[in-house]
Design a protein around this motif. Sequence first.
Motif, PDB file in Angstrom:
ATOM      1  N   LYS A 271       0.834  -1.206   0.000  1.00 36.03           N
ATOM      2  CA  LYS A 271       0.000   0.000   0.000  1.00 36.03           C
ATOM      3  C   LYS A 271       0.873   1.262   0.000  1.00 36.03           C
ATOM      4  CE  LYS A 271      -4.361   1.495   2.185  1.00 36.03           C
ATOM      5  NZ  LYS A 271      -5.280   1.103   1.086  1.00 36.03           N
TER       6      LYS A 271
ATOM      7  N   LEU B   2       2.345   1.595  -3.512  1.00 37.05           N
ATOM      8  CA  LEU B   2       1.338   2.122  -4.435  1.00 37.05           C
ATOM      9  C   LEU B   2       1.174   3.634  -4.244  1.00 37.05           C
ATOM     10  CD1 LEU B   2      -0.835   1.764  -6.583  1.00 37.05           C
ATOM     11  CD2 LEU B   2      -2.429   1.048  -4.752  1.00 37.05           C
ATOM     12  N   GLN B   3       1.165   4.061  -3.002  1.00 35.33           N
ATOM     13  CA  GLN B   3       1.057   5.498  -2.717  1.00 35.33           C
ATOM     14  C   GLN B   3       2.251   6.244  -3.318  1.00 35.33           C
ATOM     15  OE1 GLN B   3       0.501   6.543   1.495  1.00 35.33           O
ATOM     16  NE2 GLN B   3       1.965   8.232   1.220  1.00 35.33           N
TER      17      GLN B   3
ATOM     18  N   ARG C  98       2.109   6.462  -7.162  1.00 35.40           N
ATOM     19  CA  ARG C  98       1.202   7.509  -7.650  1.00 35.40           C
ATOM     20  C   ARG C  98       1.805   8.902  -7.459  1.00 35.40           C
ATOM     21  NH1 ARG C  98      -4.156   4.461  -5.144  1.00 35.40           N
ATOM     22  NH2 ARG C  98      -4.575   3.173  -7.002  1.00 35.40           N
TER      23      ARG C  98
ATOM     24  N   ASP D 145      -3.698  -5.078 -11.983  1.00 38.73           N
ATOM     25  CA  ASP D 145      -4.764  -4.116 -11.699  1.00 38.73           C
ATOM     26  C   ASP D 145      -5.728  -4.655 -10.648  1.00 38.73           C
ATOM     27  OD1 ASP D 145      -3.656  -2.370 -13.494  1.00 38.73           O
ATOM     28  OD2 ASP D 145      -5.020  -2.874 -15.141  1.00 38.73           O
TER      29      ASP D 145
ATOM     30  N   LEU E 226      -3.928  -4.479  -7.244  1.00 40.48           N
ATOM     31  CA  LEU E 226      -3.832  -3.126  -6.696  1.00 40.48           C
ATOM     32  C   LEU E 226      -5.191  -2.614  -6.252  1.00 40.48           C
ATOM     33  CD1 LEU E 226      -1.213  -1.438  -9.059  1.00 40.48           C
ATOM     34  CD2 LEU E 226      -0.857  -2.484  -6.817  1.00 40.48           C
ATOM     35  N   ALA E 227      -6.241  -3.062  -6.916  1.00 43.52           N
ATOM     36  CA  ALA E 227      -7.583  -2.693  -6.449  1.00 43.52           C
ATOM     37  C   ALA E 227      -7.846  -3.286  -5.060  1.00 43.52           C
ATOM     38  CB  ALA E 227      -8.636  -3.183  -7.442  1.00 43.52           C
TER      39      ALA E 227
ATOM     40  N   ASP F  34      -5.908  -1.192  -2.588  1.00 44.13           N
ATOM     41  CA  ASP F  34      -6.657   0.037  -2.318  1.00 44.13           C
ATOM     42  C   ASP F  34      -7.813  -0.205  -1.360  1.00 44.13           C
ATOM     43  OD1 ASP F  34      -5.566   2.339  -3.462  1.00 44.13           O
ATOM     44  OD2 ASP F  34      -6.296   1.812  -5.466  1.00 44.13           O
ATOM     45  N   ALA F  35      -8.469  -1.345  -1.527  1.00 41.44           N
ATOM     46  CA  ALA F  35      -9.667  -1.632  -0.730  1.00 41.44           C
ATOM     47  C   ALA F  35      -9.348  -2.046   0.696  1.00 41.44           C
ATOM     48  CB  ALA F  35     -10.483  -2.730  -1.415  1.00 41.44           C
TER      49      ALA F  35
ATOM     50  N   SER G  15      -8.139  -1.473   4.295  1.00 39.76           N
ATOM     51  CA  SER G  15      -8.008  -0.276   5.127  1.00 39.76           C
ATOM     52  C   SER G  15      -6.743  -0.337   5.969  1.00 39.76           C
ATOM     53  CB  SER G  15      -9.218  -0.135   6.052  1.00 39.76           C
ATOM     54  OG  SER G  15      -9.194  -1.133   7.061  1.00 39.76           O
ATOM     55  N   TRP G  16      -6.197   0.853   6.262  1.00 41.68           N
ATOM     56  CA  TRP G  16      -5.052   0.912   7.162  1.00 41.68           C
ATOM     57  C   TRP G  16      -5.414   0.398   8.544  1.00 41.68           C
ATOM     58  CZ3 TRP G  16      -0.393   0.863   5.676  1.00 41.68           C
ATOM     59  CH2 TRP G  16       0.050   1.556   4.564  1.00 41.68           C
TER      60      TRP G  16
END
Length: 774
Positions: free
Chosen positions: A294, A297-298, A301, A325, A328-329, A332-333, A335-336
């Motif tokens: 995560k 990915l941050q 971007r 893809d 990575l989805a 993204d989904a 949560s921290w």
Amino acid sequence: MSNSDNIKPYSGPAAGWGALKSVTKSWLGSEKPLKNLRAMLKTNQNNGFDCPGCAWGESPESGMVKFCENGAKAVNWESTGRYVTPEFFAKYSVAQLLRQTDYWLEYQGRLTHPMRYNAATDHYEPISWDDAFALVAKHLRSLPSPDMAEFYTSGRASNEAAYLYQLFVRAFGTNNFPDCSNMCHEASGHGMSTTLGVGKGTVVFDDFAKADAIFVIGQNPGTNHPRMLEPLREAVERGAQVVCFNPLKERGLERFQHPQHPLEMLSNGAEPTNTAYFRPALGGDMAAFRGMAKFLLQWEREAQQKGEPAVFDHDFINTHTTGMDDYLAEVDATSWEQIIEQSGLSLSDIELAAGMYRRAERVIMCWAMGVTQHKHSVPTVQEIVNLQLLRGNVGKPGAGLSPVRGHSNVQGDRTMGIDEMPPAWLLDAIEKRFKFKAPRGHGHNAVQAIQAMEAGRAKVFIALGGNFAQATPDTPRTHAALKNCALTVQISTKLNRSHLVVGKDAIILPCLGRTEIDMQAEGQQGITVEDTFSMVHLSFGQLKPGSALLRSEPAILAGIAKATLGNFPVDWDYLIGDYSRIRDLIADTIPGFRDFNTRLQRPGGFYLGNGAAERRWHTASGKAQFIASALPVSLVNPEVLARGDQPDLILQTLRSHDQYNTTLYGLDDRYRGVFGLREVVFINEQEIRRLGFAPGDKVDMVALWDDGRERRISGFELVAYDMPAGQAAAYYPETNPLVPLESYGDTTFTPTSKFVAIKLEKAKPDGLIVSLAV
């Protein structure tokens, strides 16, 4: 810290003087010190024998000493001057032996004669080899179905023995191959096969000297693979990152004193073996690596927005992978909040680990049972692979994946076909070469074998090495299942508890050890093994056999096969006369072994190769596959929580330092400060007091599960230890009764021995602890 005289903090480094002292004690205690010293100097050497301990590989460079503390113990333990003779079995009934400890049993020495259990007298009695083979054959041939027999394999078995075993069993008509790998690295094979198309590590020994970062995950090399400490230390010395993920502070992952560096020994110095040490919650590794992904990915971007160099290796991803893809989805989904809660790490810890990973151009990820003995172990392995794929860290020098195998040939056994779910190509090759119809149905793994014996659906159990009764979960149920058999057969070097958990009929067949000279009709024979780096080595025993009646594992298997099947599908005696003939059959049927006998002449052996290491992906898509999996909703069994039960702690089972698998070389755990004692449980001192106890108190541990059975072990001493809150650790096999048979990894059936929900209770006064005196 406990007030017990058995608990004494250890301040020294891994290896060094402590290791030399321990090896000397083991060497002198073997009662054959001079012969064993000569043998130890031939360990892992060309024309010597491969260490009977772990599967860690070797530097191709020659060296005077190429064994570690535990390797030396393995040699001295196997090549002992103590013997278990027919007179021993006449003196002790099985009932009397069952009251002894596991350590006492193996300490008695080497088995010398084939023995058969007499239920009327409760004693083992001598039997001839021919009569033993005939008895096994009688039981096998009387079964209504070949699937009513279970054929277990230990990782000690050679390639030659494993190949003969699988050939015999498939000619007999079943794929029932419960195997020691079912209890350890099954998740590694499943997870890597689905992502990379290969179930083995993608690195070789030399890659460790080229890596910018090495991640060591759920692994304790100082005890389980001590020779690994040297490349870790060297990596730190040259400025590479060595990043450890382990809940316990393990000495081998902190500092190391090299026994072969005189100045370091004389100055009593030591060097670090890590640059960062993270302590996740048990079962939290997947969440930790999801958090690292995560962050990557941050940062990817942010780099795109600023026009800076990419974090991801897009050339590699576009050319060699699919599924990013979707993955990575899923990242993204996630949560921290879930990542932090489940990983047990802080956000800053995860960011630090991710930053160390990002800055390294070449990264090796290593792991062991801390990753693979959980319900969600396959997704955890896949998450590690996903992270490596994002940065192109597969298939380049100094980078890749390294599931570090345990016993010396556990990987080779699977390569040879010890597999309850054999691939179609293997069965096709067997049918083409040997002209019989191989069974195609899935056989039993270790858990399924226990369930089949328990239900009366399996009546013959044959073990090629190992200590199945103690290595497996839910010990009382496993013992009852074995006793339900019509016949149990143990092919072994030393006495252990599995010999005493007998079926209606039971046989012990004593075999040569790795250290002993194997003479057959055509002269002395060598056997081969495959290490964790897919290197195949030739091994020659160096010592005179402990008994004139010992036979090699291949010879014993050939004897059983001939008695059961006759000379079908091969002339078994002909093969045993010269093991090169077995290797010719392996070359005919197993990929990577062409010109097997010729290639073995190369000092150091030969490399089998690895498709993923060459960026050839044997997957359905022809590419490396990102796998998107959600984190588990709960790590604790939801049905336990639904009853309102909350565990006091989560227990992991582990080895002591004087232990290899279920073999106990002694009763000390030097690095953890425990001496002469095994009934201990390590817990954070604040947790001990929170639960109403004090260090040194005796407790019972009770497992929480949903089947109404009580799983309790009694009289364990609380030891205050530096470890995260909410966790406990204790030695196996003593803790195996707490692991439910039905608590296993999804798709792997590997027992969840690193995640057992428990309650602590004050020890019951009738809790029996057997004396550990030799």
